[in-house]
Motif scaffolding. Structure first.
Motif, PDB file in Angstrom:
ATOM      1  N   ALA A 155      37.530  15.383 -13.716  1.00 31.30           N
ATOM      2  CA  ALA A 155      37.162  14.558 -12.564  1.00 31.30           C
ATOM      3  C   ALA A 155      35.650  14.483 -12.416  1.00 31.30           C
ATOM      4  O   ALA A 155      35.102  13.447 -12.026  1.00 31.30           O
ATOM      5  CB  ALA A 155      37.799  15.112 -11.296  1.00 31.30           C
ATOM      6  N   ALA A 156      34.956  15.585 -12.729  1.00 29.38           N
ATOM      7  CA  ALA A 156      33.490  15.581 -12.670  1.00 29.38           C
ATOM      8  C   ALA A 156      32.888  14.622 -13.691  1.00 29.38           C
ATOM      9  O   ALA A 156      31.766  14.139 -13.514  1.00 29.38           O
ATOM     10  CB  ALA A 156      32.947  16.993 -12.893  1.00 29.38           C
ATOM     11  N   LEU A 157      33.640  14.337 -14.751  1.00 28.61           N
ATOM     12  CA  LEU A 157      33.181  13.401 -15.787  1.00 28.61           C
ATOM     13  C   LEU A 157      33.633  11.976 -15.512  1.00 28.61           C
ATOM     14  O   LEU A 157      33.462  11.093 -16.351  1.00 28.61           O
ATOM     15  CB  LEU A 157      33.699  13.859 -17.155  1.00 28.61           C
ATOM     16  N   GLY A 158      34.243  11.745 -14.358  1.00 24.87           N
ATOM     17  CA  GLY A 158      34.700  10.410 -14.007  1.00 24.87           C
ATOM     18  C   GLY A 158      36.050  10.037 -14.565  1.00 24.87           C
ATOM     19  O   GLY A 158      36.406   8.847 -14.588  1.00 24.87           O
ATOM     20  N   LEU A 159      36.830  11.035 -14.996  1.00 28.97           N
ATOM     21  CA  LEU A 159      38.126  10.753 -15.615  1.00 28.97           C
ATOM     22  C   LEU A 159      39.295  10.977 -14.661  1.00 28.97           C
ATOM     23  O   LEU A 159      40.446  11.048 -15.101  1.00 28.97           O
ATOM     24  CB  LEU A 159      38.294  11.615 -16.869  1.00 28.97           C
ATOM     25  N   GLY A 160      39.007  11.098 -13.391  1.00 32.45           N
ATOM     26  CA  GLY A 160      40.054  11.160 -12.386  1.00 32.45           C
ATOM     27  C   GLY A 160      41.040  12.294 -12.604  1.00 32.45           C
ATOM     28  O   GLY A 160      40.659  13.402 -13.004  1.00 32.45           O
ATOM     29  N   PRO A 161      42.324  12.023 -12.368  1.00 35.33           N
ATOM     30  CA  PRO A 161      43.339  13.081 -12.469  1.00 35.33           C
ATOM     31  C   PRO A 161      43.896  13.283 -13.881  1.00 35.33           C
ATOM     32  O   PRO A 161      44.914  13.961 -14.036  1.00 35.33           O
ATOM     33  CB  PRO A 161      44.432  12.567 -11.527  1.00 35.33           C
ATOM     34  N   ALA A 162      43.247  12.732 -14.890  1.00 35.08           N
ATOM     35  CA  ALA A 162      43.766  12.840 -16.258  1.00 35.08           C
ATOM     36  C   ALA A 162      43.877  14.295 -16.706  1.00 35.08           C
ATOM     37  O   ALA A 162      44.801  14.659 -17.442  1.00 35.08           O
ATOM     38  CB  ALA A 162      42.870  12.065 -17.226  1.00 35.08           C
ATOM     39  N   GLY A 163      42.944  15.144 -16.279  1.00 37.92           N
ATOM     40  CA  GLY A 163      42.970  16.542 -16.692  1.00 37.92           C
ATOM     41  C   GLY A 163      44.197  17.269 -16.195  1.00 37.92           C
ATOM     42  O   GLY A 163      44.788  18.081 -16.919  1.00 37.92           O
ATOM     43  N   ALA A 164      44.614  16.996 -14.953  1.00 36.74           N
ATOM     44  CA  ALA A 164      45.807  17.645 -14.404  1.00 36.74           C
ATOM     45  C   ALA A 164      47.041  17.260 -15.200  1.00 36.74           C
ATOM     46  O   ALA A 164      47.895  18.105 -15.513  1.00 36.74           O
ATOM     47  CB  ALA A 164      45.983  17.263 -12.933  1.00 36.74           C
ATOM     48  N   VAL A 165      47.164  15.978 -15.547  1.00 37.15           N
ATOM     49  CA  VAL A 165      48.320  15.511 -16.325  1.00 37.15           C
ATOM     50  C   VAL A 165      48.288  16.104 -17.726  1.00 37.15           C
ATOM     51  O   VAL A 165      49.325  16.546 -18.251  1.00 37.15           O
ATOM     52  CB  VAL A 165      48.328  13.974 -16.386  1.00 37.15           C
ATOM     53  N   LEU A 166      47.113  16.126 -18.349  1.00 33.37           N
ATOM     54  CA  LEU A 166      46.991  16.681 -19.694  1.00 33.37           C
ATOM     55  C   LEU A 166      47.433  18.132 -19.729  1.00 33.37           C
ATOM     56  O   LEU A 166      48.208  18.544 -20.620  1.00 33.37           O
ATOM     57  CB  LEU A 166      45.536  16.562 -20.167  1.00 33.37           C
ATOM     58  N   TYR A 167      46.989  18.927 -18.773  1.00 35.50           N
ATOM     59  CA  TYR A 167      47.311  20.350 -18.774  1.00 35.50           C
ATOM     60  C   TYR A 167      48.797  20.585 -18.563  1.00 35.50           C
ATOM     61  O   TYR A 167      49.436  21.333 -19.300  1.00 35.50           O
ATOM     62  CB  TYR A 167      46.509  21.070 -17.684  1.00 35.50           C
ATOM     63  N   ARG A 168      49.363  19.953 -17.540  1.00 31.66           N
ATOM     64  CA  ARG A 168      50.773  20.187 -17.245  1.00 31.66           C
ATOM     65  C   ARG A 168      51.675  19.672 -18.352  1.00 31.66           C
ATOM     66  O   ARG A 168      52.692  20.289 -18.688  1.00 31.66           O
ATOM     67  CB  ARG A 168      51.146  19.539 -15.910  1.00 31.66           C
ATOM     68  N   MET A 169      51.331  18.532 -18.956  1.00 29.36           N
ATOM     69  CA  MET A 169      52.169  18.001 -20.031  1.00 29.36           C
ATOM     70  C   MET A 169      52.071  18.865 -21.279  1.00 29.36           C
ATOM     71  O   MET A 169      53.066  19.061 -21.991  1.00 29.36           O
ATOM     72  CB  MET A 169      51.761  16.564 -20.362  1.00 29.36           C
ATOM     73  N   ALA A 170      50.882  19.401 -21.571  1.00 26.13           N
ATOM     74  CA  ALA A 170      50.730  20.284 -22.728  1.00 26.13           C
ATOM     75  C   ALA A 170      51.589  21.531 -22.568  1.00 26.13           C
ATOM     76  O   ALA A 170      52.254  21.977 -23.512  1.00 26.13           O
ATOM     77  CB  ALA A 170      49.260  20.658 -22.923  1.00 26.13           C
ATOM     78  N   GLU A 171      51.584  22.110 -21.363  1.00 28.44           N
ATOM     79  CA  GLU A 171      52.424  23.285 -21.111  1.00 28.44           C
ATOM     80  C   GLU A 171      53.899  22.927 -21.146  1.00 28.44           C
ATOM     81  O   GLU A 171      54.728  23.656 -21.708  1.00 28.44           O
ATOM     82  CB  GLU A 171      52.050  23.879 -19.752  1.00 28.44           C
ATOM     83  N   PHE A 172      54.234  21.781 -20.568  1.00 28.57           N
ATOM     84  CA  PHE A 172      55.636  21.373 -20.452  1.00 28.57           C
ATOM     85  C   PHE A 172      56.282  21.144 -21.818  1.00 28.57           C
ATOM     86  O   PHE A 172      57.366  21.655 -22.100  1.00 28.57           O
ATOM     87  CB  PHE A 172      55.728  20.110 -19.601  1.00 28.57           C
ATOM     88  N   VAL A 173      55.634  20.345 -22.674  1.00 29.33           N
ATOM     89  CA  VAL A 173      56.286  20.003 -23.947  1.00 29.33           C
ATOM     90  C   VAL A 173      56.389  21.220 -24.865  1.00 29.33           C
ATOM     91  O   VAL A 173      57.371  21.360 -25.606  1.00 29.33           O
ATOM     92  CB  VAL A 173      55.560  18.836 -24.649  1.00 29.33           C
TER      93      VAL A 173
END
Length: 335
Positions: free
Chosen positions: A161-179
Motif C-alpha cells: 500500500a505504501a508503494l501505491g498498490l492498494g490491497p494487493a499485498g493482503a490478497v497475495l499473502y492470504r492466497m499464497a498461504e491458502f493454496v
C-alpha cells in the motif's frame, strides 16, 4: 489511508466476523481446484504457472479494482475497497473461537473436552496429551494462526500500500498461504491430488512470501514481550522447529513469555469432513512432519496462565502495529 483501512476492517471483523462457510472462501476453494485441474500437468514449469494464476491473478484483480476506483470515484471509494479486502483476508475471529473454547475448558478443569476441541480444530490425535502438552500445542497453533490471519496480512498490505498498490499485498499473502495448504490437503485426502511439482512450487513460494512477515512478527513479539530472551531464543532455537519461518515465530514467542515450546509432534488425522474441509493448517507446519524427538526451547512448562499471556502478547503487538502506522500516516500528512 492504510491506517484507517486496517482500523475499520479490524473493528468490523470484531462486530461481525465472516462465517466458516461464507461464499468468498467457498469461491476461493473452487478457484484453486479449477486452476490445479486445468494447468497442473506434473512438471515444475506447470506448477509455477498454476501458482501464478492462483495467487497473483487475484492480487492483480484487487489492484486493478483499487486503481479504477481511485481514478473514477476518488480515494474514499478506494479506501472502502481496501477495508472490504482486509475484512476478508485478516481477522482474529477466524480462529480465536477455537482458542477461547479450549482455554475455557482447561480453566474449568475439563481436560477431556479440551483434547476434543484441539483435535477438532487441527484434525490431530490429542487423546493422550497431558494438560501441559495441550496448553503448549494450543499456544503454538494460536500464535501461528495469529501471524497468518493478522500480522502477515498487515505486513504485506502495509508494504505494498505504501508503494501505491492498494490491497494487493493482503490478497497475495492470504492466497499464497491458502493454496499451499489447500493443495497439500487435497493430495493427502486423494481428492483430485495436486502433483508433487505443484505442491513444491506452492510450498517454496509460501516460504518466500512469509519470510519477511515472520521476522516482523518475531520482532514485534520481542518488543512487546521480554526482548532479550525473545531475541536469544530466536537466534539459538529457531532451527529446532521443522519450518524456518514458523520456527522464528515460535522461538520468539517462547522467549517473549518464558514458555517452553517444541517437543513431541502431534499426529495428524486427515478425515474427510463436509463441515471442516481442511483444518490441519498448523499441524503440518509444526507437528505433523516434525521428528518425535524435536528438542524444546528453554522456559517454564506451559500452563493455563500462559494462554492469557499469549492473548496479551498478540494484542500488544496489534497496538504496536497501529501506533507505528498512525505515526507514519501523521508524518506523511505533515510532510
Amino acid at each position: 489511508m492504510s491506517f484507517f483501512a486496517i482500523l475499520f476492517a479490524l473493528l468490523i471483523e470484531q462486530v461481525r466476523p465472516l462465517g466458516a462457510h461464507n461464499p468468498i472462501h467457498t469461491g476461493l476453494r473452487v478457484w484453486a481446484r479449477w486452476v490445479s485441474s486445468n494447468f497442473d500437468a506434473g512438471k515444475p514449469q506447470h506448477g509455477w504457472v498454476s501458482w501464478l494464476l492462483a495467487v497473483v491473478m487475484p492480487a492483480l484483480l484487487a489492484l486493478g479494482i483499487h486503481w479504477a476506483l481511485l481514478a473514477t470515484l476518488g480515494w474514499p471509494a478506494a479506501m472502502v475497497w481496501s477495508v472490504l479486502v482486509l475484512y476478508v483476508t485478516l481477522g482474529f475471529r477466524q480462529f480465536s473461537h477455537h482458542f477461547t473454547a479450549i482455554r475455557d475448558a482447561l480453566e474449568s478443569g475439563d481436560e477431556q473436552r479440551a483434547r476434543e476441541l484441539l483435535a477438532q480444530w487441527q484434525r490431530v490425535d490429542a487423546s493422550e496429551l497431558p494438560r501441559s502438552e495441550i496448553v503448549r500445542h494450543v499456544i503454538e497453533f494460536s500464535v501461528l494462526a495469529a501471524h497468518r490471519h493478522v500480522f502477515g496480512v498487515l505486513a504485506w498490505f502495509s508494504v505494498l500500500a505504501a508503494l501505491g498498490l492498494g490491497p494487493a499485498g493482503a490478497v497475495l499473502y492470504r492466497m499464497a498461504e491458502f493454496v499451499a495448504r489447500y493443495w497439500r490437503y487435497r493430495s493427502r485426502m486423494q481428492l483430485q491430488p495436486a502433483s508433487e511439482a505443484l505442491q513444491s512450487a506452492a510450498a517454496r513460494a509460501w516460504t518466500a512470501v512469509d519470510w519477511l512477515p515472520a521476522r516482523i512478527t518475531a520482532i514485534a513479539f520481542a518488543v512487546v514481550g521480554s526482548f532479550e530472551e525473545a531475541i536469544d531464543c530466536w537466534r539459538n532455537y529457531a532451527q529446532r522447529f521443522p519450518n524456518d519461518n514458523d520456527g522464528v515465530i515460535l522461538a520468539a514467542t517462547s522467549g517473549a513469555v518464558n514458555v517452553r515450546l517444541g517437543g513431541e509432534a502431534l499426529k495428524p488425522v486427515f478425515a474427510p469432513s463436509a463441515s471442516q474441509p481442511f483444518q490441519a493448517e498448523a499441524a503440518a507446519s509444526i507437528g505433523a512432519e516434525a521428528p518425535a524427538d524435536t528438542a524444546s526451547t528453554p522456559g517454564r512448562e506451559a500452563e493455563v496462565a500462559h494462554l492469557r499471556s499469549i492473548v496479551g502478547l498478540v494484542w500488544r503487538s496489534v497496538v504496536l502495529w497501529m501506533v507505528l502506522l498512525a505515526l507514519l500516516t501523521l508524518a506523511r500528512l505533515l510532510g
